[in-house]
Design an enzyme around this catalytic site. Structure first.
Site, PDB file in Angstrom:
ATOM      1  N   GLU A   7      22.780   8.294  -0.958  1.00 57.31           N
ATOM      2  CA  GLU A   7      23.615   9.412  -0.216  1.00 57.31           C
ATOM      3  C   GLU A   7      25.068   9.147  -1.114  1.00 57.31           C
ATOM      4  O   GLU A   7      25.791   8.139  -0.675  1.00 57.31           O
ATOM      5  CB  GLU A   7      23.838   9.452   1.068  1.00 57.31           C
ATOM      6  N   ARG A  28      33.370  12.110  -0.912  1.00 54.08           N
ATOM      7  CA  ARG A  28      34.911  11.638  -0.438  1.00 54.08           C
ATOM      8  C   ARG A  28      35.410  11.157  -1.634  1.00 54.08           C
ATOM      9  O   ARG A  28      36.774  10.841  -1.636  1.00 54.08           O
ATOM     10  CB  ARG A  28      34.662  10.363   0.469  1.00 54.08           C
ATOM     11  N   THR A  88      28.738  13.905   2.874  1.00 58.70           N
ATOM     12  CA  THR A  88      30.245  14.379   3.113  1.00 58.70           C
ATOM     13  C   THR A  88      30.425  15.992   2.345  1.00 58.70           C
ATOM     14  O   THR A  88      31.595  15.966   1.912  1.00 58.70           O
ATOM     15  CB  THR A  88      31.338  13.193   2.877  1.00 58.70           C
ATOM     16  N   LYS A 146      21.377  14.004  10.809  1.00 57.67           N
ATOM     17  CA  LYS A 146      21.778  12.932  10.693  1.00 57.67           C
ATOM     18  C   LYS A 146      22.702  12.613  12.088  1.00 57.67           C
ATOM     19  O   LYS A 146      22.933  13.486  12.670  1.00 57.67           O
ATOM     20  CB  LYS A 146      22.945  13.020   9.425  1.00 57.67           C
TER      21      LYS A 146
END
Ligand code: 3PG
Length: 213
Positions: free
Chosen positions: A42, A46, A70, A130
């Protein structure tokens, strides 16, 4: 679970990656993860350059499941998919982004931790969520409590997962896979500790295997 989610579940652990220098680090990192039996990532938005990191990983390792994390906007979904991402992870449940991914046929794992989140996710037809931030939101106790009214979901807890608590999470039938950054910390990456990353991956995969027996 769809095919991709089943593959992620089989691996059992998803490294949450932040790369500041994708040109230098994305390829060796992908090598290290795959060598450790963890061909999944993943890659979080960011850090600027996330799309580039996704592209390098996906191009160099076609067998790897490379996703984007993100993700906060539909523009980032587009950038991630164009770079080769096959799944999207969002920190919260954003209905617009979920629907956008569903229209495009891209698997999405939205961050959910409350009954309200789960209820909205149910209405959206999602199956795997998630659970973020996992430890800070009540950890496995909360996941179990949420599974009572919502037994239809599998979850991917992320946030505060380490080698210490991985087995406890992995043993629970609601868990699809655990996400974490402990095997891909800034220190490990900046200092090119690729062998150590591979070892941490191997250890993690083994822990999950044992916990599921
Ligand atoms: C995430 O983005 O999912 C988390 O920040 C990862 O959490 P961790 O660093 O505690 O593993």
């Amino acid at each position: 679970m769809n095919e991709l989610q089943k593959k992620i579940a089989d691996i059992g652990v998803v490294p949450v990656i932040k790369l500041t220098n994708p040109q230098r680090d994305a390829k060796p990192l992908a090598d290290a993860l795959c060598a450790g039996g963890m061909p999944v990532a993943e890659v979080t938005f960011r850090a600027a350059g996330a799309a580039e990191a996704i592209k390098i990983m996906a191009d160099s390792h076609p067998e790897m499941l490379v996703g984007a994390g993100t993700v906060l906007t539909t523009e980032q979904v587009d950038a991630a998919v164009e770079a080769g991402a096959t799944f999207i992870v969002t920190p919260g449940l954003d209905i617009e982004i979920v629907k956008y991914c569903q229209e495009k046929g891209v698997t999405i794992f939205p961050g959910c931790t409350t009954p309200t989140d789960y209820h909205a996710a149910y209405k959206l037809g999602l199956e795997v969520l998630k659970f973020f931030p996992a430890e800070q939101s009540g950890g496995l106790d909360k996941i179990k409590a949420m599974a009572a009214p919502f037994p239809m979901f599998k979850v991917m807890p992320t946030g505060g997962i380490s080698l210490k608590n991985l087995a406890t999470y992995a043993a629970n039938p609601t868990i699809c896979a655990c996400g974490g950054s402990y095997m891909v910390t800034a220190d490990l990456i900046e200092n090119n500790k690729w062998d150590e990353i591979t070892e941490l991956c191997k250890k993690s995969v083994q822990i999950v295997k044992e916990a599921r027996k």
